[in-house]
Design an enzyme around this catalytic site. Structure first.
Site, PDB file in Angstrom:
ATOM      1  CE  LYS A  16      -1.991  -1.489   3.766  1.00  0.00           C
ATOM      2  NZ  LYS A  16      -1.526  -2.881   3.861  1.00  0.00           N
ATOM      3  N   GLY A  17       1.983   1.209   0.746  1.00  0.00           N
ATOM      4  CA  GLY A  17       2.870   2.373   0.832  1.00  0.00           C
ATOM      5  C   GLY A  17       3.402   2.744  -0.540  1.00  0.00           C
ATOM      6  N   GLY A  40       3.036  -0.932   8.870  1.00  0.00           N
ATOM      7  CA  GLY A  40       4.435  -0.801   8.467  1.00  0.00           C
ATOM      8  C   GLY A  40       4.469  -0.718   6.960  1.00  0.00           C
ATOM      9  CG  HIS A  41       2.518   1.730   5.110  1.00  0.00           C
ATOM     10  ND1 HIS A  41       1.705   0.668   4.832  1.00  0.00           N
ATOM     11  CD2 HIS A  41       1.794   2.569   5.880  1.00  0.00           C
ATOM     12  CE1 HIS A  41       0.532   0.858   5.413  1.00  0.00           C
ATOM     13  NE2 HIS A  41       0.553   2.000   6.060  1.00  0.00           N
ATOM     14  NE  ARG A 304       5.333  -8.719   5.941  1.00  0.00           N
ATOM     15  CZ  ARG A 304       5.801  -7.733   5.163  1.00  0.00           C
ATOM     16  NH1 ARG A 304       6.122  -7.983   3.910  1.00  0.00           N
ATOM     17  NH2 ARG A 304       5.929  -6.516   5.644  1.00  0.00           N
ATOM     18  N   GLY A 412       2.882  -4.286 -10.076  1.00  0.00           N
ATOM     19  CA  GLY A 412       4.208  -4.046  -9.495  1.00  0.00           C
ATOM     20  C   GLY A 412       5.181  -5.120  -9.936  1.00  0.00           C
TER      21      GLY A 412
HETATM   22  P1  GDP Z   1       2.164  -2.155   3.094  1.00  0.00           P
HETATM   23  O1  GDP Z   1       2.083  -2.385   4.566  1.00  0.00           O
HETATM   24  O2  GDP Z   1       0.962  -2.624   2.365  1.00  0.00           O
HETATM   25  O3  GDP Z   1       2.533  -0.738   2.753  1.00  0.00           O
HETATM   26  O4  GDP Z   1       3.335  -3.095   2.576  1.00  0.00           O
HETATM   27  P2  GDP Z   1       4.801  -3.330   3.236  1.00  0.00           P
HETATM   28  O5  GDP Z   1       5.631  -2.128   2.961  1.00  0.00           O
HETATM   29  O6  GDP Z   1       4.662  -3.802   4.639  1.00  0.00           O
HETATM   30  O7  GDP Z   1       5.287  -4.598   2.421  1.00  0.00           O
HETATM   31  C1  GDP Z   1       5.411  -4.574   1.027  1.00  0.00           C
HETATM   32  C2  GDP Z   1       6.878  -4.813   0.643  1.00  0.00           C
HETATM   33  O8  GDP Z   1       6.938  -5.140  -0.713  1.00  0.00           O
HETATM   34  C3  GDP Z   1       7.774  -3.595   0.807  1.00  0.00           C
HETATM   35  O9  GDP Z   1       9.031  -4.038   1.230  1.00  0.00           O
HETATM   36  C4  GDP Z   1       7.843  -2.993  -0.593  1.00  0.00           C
HETATM   37  O10 GDP Z   1       9.062  -2.302  -0.840  1.00  0.00           O
HETATM   38  C5  GDP Z   1       7.775  -4.240  -1.424  1.00  0.00           C
HETATM   39  N1  GDP Z   1       7.122  -4.090  -2.725  1.00  0.00           N
HETATM   40  C6  GDP Z   1       6.036  -3.342  -3.075  1.00  0.00           C
HETATM   41  N2  GDP Z   1       5.686  -3.551  -4.357  1.00  0.00           N
HETATM   42  C7  GDP Z   1       6.553  -4.487  -4.831  1.00  0.00           C
HETATM   43  C8  GDP Z   1       6.698  -5.177  -6.092  1.00  0.00           C
HETATM   44  O11 GDP Z   1       5.931  -4.982  -7.039  1.00  0.00           O
HETATM   45  N3  GDP Z   1       7.739  -6.065  -6.186  1.00  0.00           N
HETATM   46  C9  GDP Z   1       8.583  -6.336  -5.151  1.00  0.00           C
HETATM   47  N4  GDP Z   1       9.559  -7.242  -5.334  1.00  0.00           N
HETATM   48  N5  GDP Z   1       8.474  -5.718  -3.969  1.00  0.00           N
HETATM   49  C10 GDP Z   1       7.472  -4.820  -3.812  1.00  0.00           C
HETATM   50  P1  IMO Z   2       0.077  -2.871   7.272  1.00  0.00           P
HETATM   51  O1  IMO Z   2      -0.622  -1.555   7.265  1.00  0.00           O
HETATM   52  C1  IMO Z   2       0.035  -7.042   8.592  1.00  0.00           C
HETATM   53  C2  IMO Z   2      -1.972  -7.891  12.413  1.00  0.00           C
HETATM   54  C3  IMO Z   2      -1.094  -8.358  13.561  1.00  0.00           C
HETATM   55  C4  IMO Z   2      -2.088  -9.239  14.311  1.00  0.00           C
HETATM   56  C5  IMO Z   2      -3.406  -8.497  14.143  1.00  0.00           C
HETATM   57  C6  IMO Z   2      -3.777  -7.608  15.337  1.00  0.00           C
HETATM   58  O2  IMO Z   2       1.556  -2.811   7.267  1.00  0.00           O
HETATM   59  O3  IMO Z   2      -0.496  -3.784   6.213  1.00  0.00           O
HETATM   60  P2  IMO Z   2      -2.853  -5.278  16.257  1.00  0.00           P
HETATM   61  O4  IMO Z   2      -1.498  -4.904  16.772  1.00  0.00           O
HETATM   62  O5  IMO Z   2      -3.326  -4.466  15.109  1.00  0.00           O
HETATM   63  O6  IMO Z   2      -3.887  -5.381  17.344  1.00  0.00           O
HETATM   64  O7  IMO Z   2      -2.668  -6.800  15.718  1.00  0.00           O
HETATM   65  O8  IMO Z   2      -3.265  -7.684  12.983  1.00  0.00           O
HETATM   66  N1  IMO Z   2      -1.555  -6.608  11.792  1.00  0.00           N
HETATM   67  C7  IMO Z   2      -0.952  -6.528  10.600  1.00  0.00           C
HETATM   68  N2  IMO Z   2      -0.528  -7.488   9.749  1.00  0.00           N
HETATM   69  N3  IMO Z   2       0.171  -5.748   8.253  1.00  0.00           N
HETATM   70  C8  IMO Z   2      -0.288  -4.772   9.080  1.00  0.00           C
HETATM   71  O9  IMO Z   2      -0.301  -3.471   8.728  1.00  0.00           O
HETATM   72  C9  IMO Z   2      -0.837  -5.144  10.334  1.00  0.00           C
HETATM   73  N4  IMO Z   2      -1.350  -4.452  11.384  1.00  0.00           N
HETATM   74  C10 IMO Z   2      -1.804  -5.365  12.261  1.00  0.00           C
HETATM   75  O10 IMO Z   2       0.009  -9.083  13.086  1.00  0.00           O
HETATM   76  O11 IMO Z   2      -2.226 -10.493  13.663  1.00  0.00           O
HETATM   77 MG    MG Z   3       3.083  -3.394   6.085  1.00  0.00          MG
END
Ligand code: GDP
Ligand code: IMO
Ligand code: MG
Length: 428
Positions: A16-17, A40-41, A304, A412
């Site tokens: 999403k980030g 965590g983005h 994960r 992506g």
């Molecule tokens: P969010 O929580 O939805 O914002 O996602 P996260 O940042 O926690 O996890 C997504 C991970 O995938 C990050 O490390 C990004 O840099 C990476 N990412 C996003 N889009 C792509 C893609 O198209 N390909 C690859 N290989 N990595 C990606």
């Molecule tokens: P982003 O925005 C993945 C999960 C936790 C746990 C459950 C409840 O990066 O996608 P909490 O601390 O919210 O009460 O935990 O939700 N969880 C996530 N898993 N990505 C996240 O955020 C999460 N935020 C919470 O691992 O199972």
């Molecule tokens: Mg995340």
């Protein structure tokens, strides 16, 4: 152009980030409307990598006004730490605005999050331990502390007393912990007031005016549909509405203004924490996805859980959120697989379910029914048009698009800012 909402289509960490960052230069406001620093983005810009938790990812784009709206729970210490870290890296954070109605995460919420998890033992949710659940529980229970309370010492003290009254009995008598002093909390919260005050605004009014003036507002959801407290795999969920409806209640912008709903979906599936996950892999294929996709939590560093793409979940997400467009992420991670299974339905004790079963027990027992697609070996990270992709990758995308209930408007192919194929404009 009306408001745009980005939501997670699976169990979080879909990218999403990066999607927010992709739209960054074309938007005027980016709003975090739910959750807190459980998110965590990761955003990769050139050689620089940013990990954002409480702040919306749009804060990295110059000219965008970032907003933390009323649906968020704010840990003020984390807010200032994150701001300071960005300031140290030269990011301009001076435009950040915070809703007076957002709730505050305090030390007792973090403590309760950790002790309740410990007490649950084998039944624990696997929360991030950031105090999210207890802070939302206080909000619903009407004993929460809001941002505006930090500016009225008397009210603040009364509210902290009210909140701690029951909790101290619980902490001491049930959990064997020391009682938390009212003054300790009040003093800490008051120490944030001066720095917070200039950021506080009537964010609902401001966003509605911005939309009236034709400005573009992007709502950035934390967590994801399957972690939504109403629509996710309850009780293995977070405590907020991370679906598109949460963008309305969490911001004060009415639902009829939210016209573009973008679901971010990975080309496979991951989950952090406990709870059902039908396509989870416990073999070398799961290890392949984890190591190729660097599937380790941005917030807690936990590995994960990984599995194949689940089409009934994508369809469910499309329905619950009103998804108009999907952004398919991490297609590059599948490169090198001979065949790629996709879950098309479930077998629940001998009965076929084409859609996600409504009963959690049935979902727990769901065994995926797979259809297999041929893989590809070519490096796809350089692809910038759909036609640049190998035929098998194109076919995989078209097949899951047909099963998922909305068009796949962007794909992506790597973590970098420009490693993306755009098939349909996401803003116009
Ligand atoms: P969010 O929580 O939805 O914002 O996602 P996260 O940042 O926690 O996890 C997504 C991970 O995938 C990050 O490390 C990004 O840099 C990476 N990412 C996003 N889009 C792509 C893609 O198209 N390909 C690859 N290989 N990595 C990606
Ligand atoms: P982003 O925005 C993945 C999960 C936790 C746990 C459950 C409840 O990066 O996608 P909490 O601390 O919210 O009460 O935990 O939700 N969880 C996530 N898993 N990505 C996240 O955020 C999460 N935020 C919470 O691992 O199972
Ligand atoms: Mg995340």
């Amino acid at each position: 152009m009306p408001a745009i909402v980005i939501i997670g289509a699976q169990w979080g960490d879909e990218g999403k980030g990066k999607a927010t960052d992709l739209l960054g230069s074309r938007i005027d406001y980016v709003v975090k409307f739910n959750g807190g620093n459980n998110a965590g983005h990761t955003v990769v810009i050139g050689d620089e990598k940013y990990a954002l938790h409480l702040l919306p990812s749009g804060i990295l784009t110059e000219g965008v006004t970032p907003i933390i709206s009323n649906g968020v729970v704010i840990d003020p210490e984390v807010l200032f730490e994150e701001l300071d870290a960005l300031i140290a890296r030269g990011v301009d954070v001076s435009k950040l605005l915070v809703s007076a109605n957002a709730h505050i995460i305090t030390n007792y919420h973090r403590t309760l999050d950790k002790v309740t998890e410990r007490f649950l033992g084998k039944r624990q949710i696997g929360t991030t331990g950031r105090g999210i659940g207890p802070a939302y529980a206080d909000k619903i229970n009407r004993v929460g502390i809001r941002v505006q309370d930090l500016f009225d010492e008397n009210i603040l003290r009364q509210k902290v007393e009210g909140a701690l009254d029951q909790k101290n009995h619980l902490l001491v008598k049930v959990y064997n912990r020391r009682a938390i002093e009212v003054e300790e909390i009040v003093t800490e919260l008051l120490s944030y007031a001066d720095r917070l005050r200039p950021m506080v605004a009537d964010t609902g009014l401001l966003l509605n005016k911005a939309l009236d003036d034709g400005e573009i507002v992007l709502f950035e959801g934390g967590q994801a549909t399957m972690l939504d407290v109403d629509h996710g795999t309850y009780p293995f969920v977070t405590s907020s509405n991370s679906t598109s409806g949460g963008a309305a209640t969490g911001s004060g912008v009415a639902p009829n203004r939210l016209e573009r709903i973008i679901g971010i979906v990975k080309a496979y599936t991951t989950r952090v924490g406990a709870g059902p996950f039908p396509t989870e892999l416990h073999d070398e294929s799961g290890e392949f996805l984890r190591s190729n996709g660097f599937e380790f939590g941005t917030t807690t560093g936990r590995p994960r859980r990984c599995g194949w793409y689940d089409a009934p979940i994508a369809r469910y997400t499309a329905r619950v959120n009103g998804v108009t467009d999907f952004v398919l992420t991490k297609l590059d991670v599948l490169t090198g697989l001979k065949t790629i299974p996709v879950c098309v339905a479930y077998d629940v004790d001998g009965v076929r379910f084409d859609e996600m079963p409504v009963s959690q027990s049935d979902f727990h027992h769901s065994v995926p029914i797979y259809e297999e697609f041929p893989g590809w070996d070519e490096d796809i990270t350089g692809a910038r048009t759909f036609e640049d992709l190998p035929k098998n990758a194109q076919d995989y995308v078209l097949a899951i698009e047909a099963m998922s209930g909305a068009r796949m408007s962007a794909i992506g192919v790597g973590p970098g800012r420009d490693e993306i194929i755009v098939r349909h404009d996401l803003v116009d």
